[in-house]
Enzyme design. Structure first.
Site, PDB file in Angstrom:
ATOM      1  N   GLU A 345       0.819  -1.218   0.000  1.00  0.00           N
ATOM      2  CA  GLU A 345       0.000   0.000   0.000  1.00  0.00           C
ATOM      3  C   GLU A 345       0.851   1.265   0.000  1.00  0.00           C
ATOM      4  O   GLU A 345       0.411   2.324   0.427  1.00  0.00           O
ATOM      5  CB  GLU A 345      -0.986  -0.030   1.186  1.00  0.00           C
ATOM      6  CG  GLU A 345      -2.005  -1.156   1.036  1.00  0.00           C
ATOM      7  CD  GLU A 345      -2.690  -1.559   2.333  1.00  0.00           C
ATOM      8  OE1 GLU A 345      -2.261  -1.086   3.406  1.00  0.00           O
ATOM      9  OE2 GLU A 345      -3.632  -2.353   2.267  1.00  0.00           O
ATOM     10  N   ASP A 369      -0.550  -5.408   9.384  1.00  0.00           N
ATOM     11  CA  ASP A 369      -1.582  -4.616  10.036  1.00  0.00           C
ATOM     12  C   ASP A 369      -1.495  -4.889  11.529  1.00  0.00           C
ATOM     13  O   ASP A 369      -1.401  -6.048  11.952  1.00  0.00           O
ATOM     14  CB  ASP A 369      -2.981  -5.034   9.568  1.00  0.00           C
ATOM     15  CG  ASP A 369      -3.360  -4.485   8.212  1.00  0.00           C
ATOM     16  OD1 ASP A 369      -2.614  -3.659   7.676  1.00  0.00           O
ATOM     17  OD2 ASP A 369      -4.413  -4.903   7.700  1.00  0.00           O
ATOM     18  N   HIS A 535      -0.267   0.199  10.568  1.00  0.00           N
ATOM     19  CA  HIS A 535       0.756  -0.774  10.207  1.00  0.00           C
ATOM     20  C   HIS A 535       1.908  -0.758  11.209  1.00  0.00           C
ATOM     21  O   HIS A 535       2.179   0.260  11.859  1.00  0.00           O
ATOM     22  CB  HIS A 535       1.333  -0.465   8.820  1.00  0.00           C
ATOM     23  CG  HIS A 535       0.355  -0.653   7.702  1.00  0.00           C
ATOM     24  ND1 HIS A 535       0.394   0.109   6.544  1.00  0.00           N
ATOM     25  CD2 HIS A 535      -0.675  -1.525   7.543  1.00  0.00           C
ATOM     26  CE1 HIS A 535      -0.587  -0.278   5.732  1.00  0.00           C
ATOM     27  NE2 HIS A 535      -1.238  -1.258   6.323  1.00  0.00           N
TER      28      HIS A 535
END
Length: 601
Positions: A345, A369, A535
């Site tokens: 991401e 995550d 994260h």
């Protein structure tokens, strides 16, 4: 399977310069100290070279000044030698009094440490204090290294354990700083789903890390896929390896939505090509030049990359889960090699934390995550199991579809215990064990309409790990968070129940931070509540002390950590900024400013 030691950047490796300083008075004083002073330099160089490696596996090389340094002329000669030898970290050593401002390292671009011998015969500690005062007065912070116990003057060949620990921590962090300098962060795509870390801030990279930011639109992958801008021979090898080594798991999509076998094979082929293309974008590939793609063969000199993926790419093309997982691992179809760091991401800030961990340890990194805090009561309610042992205070579920390395299965071993090794220590059997413990699960088509393959494994418990994260804060700048802890085993049925409540096609690491009973580490819930973003980067080992030393070199304050106070090692400049360590850290970083200059906040 052989270990590949690669020269990805075509530049001389950074070196450590040892500066043996001495009392310059001739006629007996200097002459009586020459031998012992040079011996200190030699034993320091030997300690460093025998114990530290660069992230590419090469031993760290030390360069010793041609002569002892008794004054400014010899200091200048030493500086010139170091300039030619690509010295980026300097260690000044002495057993005696020297002339501080005349002998000190004045280069504003080197990372500086001073080891003053603790002996009663000569005032090495006096010089240490004097030269550190000069460093602080001039705004050139240096790390002071001084043994706790007095040694005999003829004992300089022995480095006490506490001195060795500080010497290695200083150099380990200094080399990490040096590796980032003049490299790139490669942003492939732009902002993913509004995630703050993927709003890539070039000023942060330039001012704090000495890196530049390179940008490539994701359409470049389409161009290279359609025009065949990759090594076709390597692709055949890679695709064959993947089909043999990467075991597919169940497809969780409803039967009526599942892709055909033909489509899945096409997705595998595209995923392998994507991994090769992203690697080539990062560091180049000379094979492309032979095919007429000279510009593309050069790459972007990137030590770290991020792949946006969601959603513009993944709504149509296969996701980046395979490319991220395999590049971040310490092996692929070409053998065992240094990981290529890729943040999912395009979360550049979590990528930086991954980079810190890798440069300090040589190991592959987890990108996760920080997904869910499971309290003991909630675990018992949902599974019927009463958490015990390390899990007694609850668990943090670390899980993400793409970039967790396959090394994180925990199938590598030292003395029978699960570990994540530096890539140069990984064996072929351990590669096979990591692959055997991993299922490749087809993407949830509700999230990833273009398909793709993600790893599904459960990290073994019992490994010491450190979770970290860099955040940018308006008015403050960058801050670093650190949480040391352990991976935890839970009963299989408990894992299955909890895992099914999220996405069981992704890899899971059950993490418990080490608690201190105070502030952010009051309990496991507090760690989750204080974490600054969605994260976290996880590195094998308790490396929080090394991260704190590294952050001080870069002038990034640490806003959260559970590292024992006695292990914290920063330049003595910090001592002049107040008695509360956290406040002093913020004041020192703000006053000195970023390592490489101004930063627009």
């Amino acid at each position: 399977m052989v270990v590949k030691f690669e020269d990805r950047f075509g530049a001389a490796l950074p070196k450590v310069g040892i500066r043996p300083t001495i009392d310059g008075r001739r006629g007996g004083v200097r002459e009586s100290l020459e031998g012992v002073t040079m011996e200190m330099a030699r034993v320091a160089a030997r300690l460093i070279s025998e114990n530290l490696r660069h992230p590419n596996g090469a031993p760290v090389e030390c360069v010793i000044a041609d002569t002892t340094i008794g004054g400014v002329a010899e200091a200048a000669a030493c500086a010139e030698k170091f300039r030619k030898e690509n010295v980026t970290v300097t260690l000044t050593v002495t057993p005696c009094w020297c002339y501080g401002a005349e002998t000190m390292d004045m280069d504003p671009h080197t990372i500086k440490g001073v080891w003053g011998f603790n002996g009663s015969d000569r005032p090495g500690a006096v010089y240490l204090a004097a030269v550190l005062a000069a460093h602080n007065q001039k705004g050139l912070p240096a790390f002071g290294i001084y043994g706790r116990d007095v040694q005999d003057f003829d004992d300089v060949a022995r480095i006490p354990e506490d001195v060795a620990e500080k010497l290695l921590r200083f150099v380990r962090a200094g080399i990490a700083v040096s590796w980032m300098r003049n490299k790139s962060y490669l942003s492939i795509g732009s902002v993913s789903m509004g995630i703050a870390g993927s709003i890539v801030d070039p000023h942060f990279f330039e001012s704090y890390l000495g890196m530049r930011v390179e940008y490539v639109d994701m359409s470049e992958l389409v161009r290279r896929l359609e025009l065949g801008i990759y090594d076709h021979k390597e692709f055949e090898q890679a695709y064959s390896w993947v089909r043999e080594k990467c075991k597919e798991g169940p497809d969780n999509n409803p039967p009526e939505l599942q892709h055909s076998r033909e489509k899945k094979d096409e997705v595998w082929a595209t995923s392998v090509k994507m991994a090769m293309i992203v690697r080539d974008l990062m560091v180049g590939n000379p094979v492309l030049r032979e095919s007429g793609w000279e510009e593309e063969s050069l790459g972007h000199h990137a030590i770290l990359a991020g792949f946006q993926g969601q959603r513009q790419w993944t709504d149509y093309f296969p996701n980046g889960d395979f490319l991220e997982a395999i590049l971040n691992s310490s092996f692929d179809w070409n053998g065992i090699r240094e990981p290529y760091l890729v943040a999912t991401e395009n979360d550049s800030l979590n990528g930086v934390a991954m980079l810190f961990g890798h440069l300090l340890t040589g190991t592959a990194q987890l990108f996760s995550d920080v997904r869910t805090y499971w309290s003991p009561a909630a675990i018992e309610r949902v599974t019927g199991w009463v958490p015990e042992g390390e899990a007694a205070n609850g668990l943090i579920h670390l899980i993400n579809s793409g970039p967790t390395c396959l090394d994180a299965t925990g199938k590598q071993r030292t003395n029978g215990r699960p570990v994540i090794k530096p890539f140069w220590e990984v064996t072929e059997d351990e590669v096979h064990a990591c692959l055997d413990a991993t299922l490749w699960r087809y993407a949830n088509l509700g999230y990833f309409r273009g398909g793709g393959y993600s790893t599904d494994f459960l990290t073994e418990g019992g490994m010491p790990v450190t979770m970290s994260r860099v955040n940018l804060v308006k008015g403050v700048g960058p801050v670093l968070q650190i949480a040391e802890g352990y991976t935890v085993d839970v009963p299989q049925h408990v894992h299955d129940v909890l895992d099914e409540r999220t996405d069981p096609t992704w890899p899971t690491t059950w993490f418990v931070p080490r608690l201190t009973g105070k502030e952010a580490f009051t309990d496991v819930y507090s760690v989750m509540a204080h974490w600054g973003a969605n994260h976290g980067a996880i590195s094998y080992g308790h490396i929080g002390a090394d991260l704190i030393t590294l952050a001080s070199m870069l002038r990034i304050p640490v806003c959260m950590h559970n590292v024992p106070e006695e292990l914290i090692f920063r330049p003595t400049y910090w001592y002049a900024c107040g008695q509360d360590p956290e406040g002093a850290d913020y004041r020192a970083c703000a006053t000195l400013g970023p390592l490489y200059g101004s930063y627009r906040r």
